[in-house]
Scaffold this active site. Structure first.
Site, mmCIF file in Angstrom:
data_model
loop_
_atom_site.group_PDB
_atom_site.id
_atom_site.type_symbol
_atom_site.label_atom_id
_atom_site.label_comp_id
_atom_site.label_asym_id
_atom_site.label_seq_id
_atom_site.Cartn_x
_atom_site.Cartn_y
_atom_site.Cartn_z
ATOM 1 C CG ASP A 97 -9.790 1.733 -0.741
ATOM 2 O OD1 ASP A 97 -8.830 1.848 -1.527
ATOM 3 O OD2 ASP A 97 -9.670 1.707 0.500
ATOM 4 C CG ASP A 107 -2.256 0.634 0.980
ATOM 5 O OD1 ASP A 107 -2.326 1.515 0.108
ATOM 6 O OD2 ASP A 107 -3.235 0.296 1.678
ATOM 7 C CD GLU A 150 -3.550 0.195 -2.648
ATOM 8 O OE1 GLU A 150 -4.137 1.285 -2.619
ATOM 9 O OE2 GLU A 150 -3.851 -0.752 -1.897
ATOM 10 C CD1 TRP A 151 4.014 5.065 -8.026
ATOM 11 C CD2 TRP A 151 5.157 3.255 -8.680
ATOM 12 N NE1 TRP A 151 5.154 5.487 -8.658
ATOM 13 C CE2 TRP A 151 5.875 4.407 -9.069
ATOM 14 C CE3 TRP A 151 5.701 1.994 -8.996
ATOM 15 C CZ2 TRP A 151 7.091 4.328 -9.753
ATOM 16 C CZ3 TRP A 151 6.904 1.926 -9.670
ATOM 17 C CH2 TRP A 151 7.586 3.079 -10.037
ATOM 18 N N PRO A 152 0.302 4.060 -8.704
ATOM 19 C CG PRO A 152 -0.732 2.907 -10.462
ATOM 20 C CD PRO A 152 0.256 2.741 -9.359
ATOM 21 C CG LEU A 153 -4.973 5.015 -5.203
ATOM 22 C CD1 LEU A 153 -6.188 5.661 -5.842
ATOM 23 C CD2 LEU A 153 -5.419 3.853 -4.311
ATOM 24 C CE1 TYR A 154 -2.383 6.227 -0.619
ATOM 25 C CE2 TYR A 154 -2.044 4.204 -1.880
ATOM 26 C CZ TYR A 154 -2.588 4.861 -0.790
ATOM 27 O OH TYR A 154 -3.343 4.177 0.121
#
Ligand code: GLA
Length: 429
Positions: free
Chosen positions: A224, A163, A196-200
């Protein structure tokens, strides 16, 4: 595309492996989207086992799920990874700085749990975070990437969901994901790496998918998933809106992750559950269920275990599907499959009224190639039905419930258009 990286042949032969950027994280894993079970959406961060003994995050929960994944046929249709999410850890690292599980909830330790899971022919996934703390406030992996990778490998873990909460700066975020990817590779153990790199990253700058897929086996792009139709709709809308920048990034070894399947829970109607599975198959998404396999309806179980849908999701060509068109309240999606076949989804977004007919030409499909000169069409969801032979211009009519989806598969056929001298397509020939 210049596959020689712009070099002459002799030089090319010498330095090819060193100088060409890798297409994807070539750790040999996730050649098709991973399938399994992940605790988060259904079980969240329940750590009170006195109050909630059967629903808290404990070794007992995972052992029970492992038993059922085998006894109820989940493993045999492909759901292989049993994954722990946040909240498994003790609040602090041990004296050697190693992560440790909460001693009350995982008294036997993760190594024993992994052995148990492996004895059932399943694989174990675990969770950690690139920053200082996990999203739920447990110890993060910053400054401990090598040690944590070694710990997970030593325990026999097969997948890491990593995460991005509390990541610090964008530089630290990117470095952290790269360092953990390297650390996992260095262990020599096969460990699928879920990011979850691109999400953040996206709120600050556009993610570089060419780079991300060199380090991750799959990656979350969007918020999510919740047990609600609004959430599934948002994920689909985000995906189709951004399809030009994400679809080509997917392929064997690296996948876009629209998050867990919430089928078998409380929030989706039957038609909405069909829609989630059909579109997750079209999107070549990891199929990670988050539900309670100990109490799931026979209907949801049959849906999740539908072998034809799973075959579409797991198609070896590994191309992600996309939305072709939106007409009024209908959406038409397709996914190219191996052997020139196509998966087609017709989604009815109208939330009032009853079943509605959508009529379209097969010439729309596969840039005109899916049914050229003819194809056989199989309806897969909501029920299995042979829709017979069609040709390039014959109109196809499907009737779709509100918020539901009809999932089809086309297979190009060389079958003669004439049968015993009789025309098969009188409306066309
Ligand atoms: C984030 C992730 C979720 C889940 C939680 C756990 O929100 O996106 O999938 O892992 O953290 O705290």
């Amino acid at each position: 595309m210049d596959r020689s990286c712009g070099m002459g042949l002799p030089v090319l032969l010498l330095v090819l492996a060193l100088s060409c950027p890798a297409g994807a994280l070539e750790n040999g894993l996730a050649r098709t989207p991973p399938m399994g079970w992940l605790h988060w959406e259904r079980f969240l961060c329940q750590v009170d086992c006195d109050e909630e003994p059967s629903r808290c995050i404990s070794e007992q929960l995972f052992m029970q799920m492992a038993d059922i994944m085998v006894s109820d046929g989940w493993r045999d249709v492909g759901y292989q990874y049993l994954c722990i999410d946040d909240c498994w850890m003790a609040p602090t690292r041990d004296k050697q700085g190693r992560l440790q599980p909460d001693p009350n909830r995982f008294p036997s330790g993760i190594r024993k749990l992994a052995d148990y899971v492996h004895s059932k022919g399943l694989k174990l996934g675990i969770y950690a975070d690139v920053g200082n703390k996990t999203c739920a406030g447990f110890p993060g992996s910053r400054d401990y990437y090598d040690l944590d990778a070694d710990t997970f490998a030593g325990w026999g873990v097969d997948l890491l969901k990593f995460d991005g909460c509390n990541f610090g700066t964008l530089e630290l975020l990117a470095e952290g994901y790269k360092n953990m990817s390297h650390a996992l590779n260095k262990t020599g153990r096969d460990i699928v790496f879920s990011c979850e790199w691109p999400l953040y990253e996206r709120p600050f700058r556009k993610p570089n998918y060419t780079e991300i897929k060199q380090y991750c086996n799959y990656w979350r792009n969007y918020a999510d998933v919740y047990d609600a139709w609004g959430s599934v709709k948002n994920i689909l809308d985000w995906t189709s809106y951004n399809q030009d920048s994400i679809v080509d990034a997917a392929g064997p070894g690296g996948w876009n992750d629209p998050d867990m399947l919430v089928i078998g829970n409380f929030g989706l109607s039957w038609d909405q559950q069909v829609t989630q599975l059909a579109l997750w198959a079209i999107m070549a998404a990891p199929l990670l269920m988050s539900n309670d396999l100990r109490q799931i309806s026979p209907q949801a179980k049959a849906l999740l275990q539908n072998k034809e849908v799973i075959a579409i999701n797991q198609d070896p060509l590994g191309k992600q599907g996309y939305r072709i068109t939106k007409e009024n309240h209908f959406e038409l999606w397709e996914r190219p499959l191996s052997g020139g076949a196509f998966a087609i989804a017709v989604l009815n977004r109208q939330e009032i009224g009853g079943p509605q007919a959508f009529v379209f030409s097969t010439a729309y499909l596969g840039s005109g190639l899916a049914c050229n000169p003819a194809c056989s069409i199989q309806q897969i969801l909501p029920t299995s039905e042979d829709l017979g032979l069609h040709n390039w211009v014959s109109p196809l009519k499907v009737v779709v419930n509100p918020t539901g989806t009809v999932l089809l598969k086309t297979v190009v056929t060389e079958e003669k258009l004439f049968d015993n001298g009789k025309k098969r397509f009188p409306e066309f020939l």
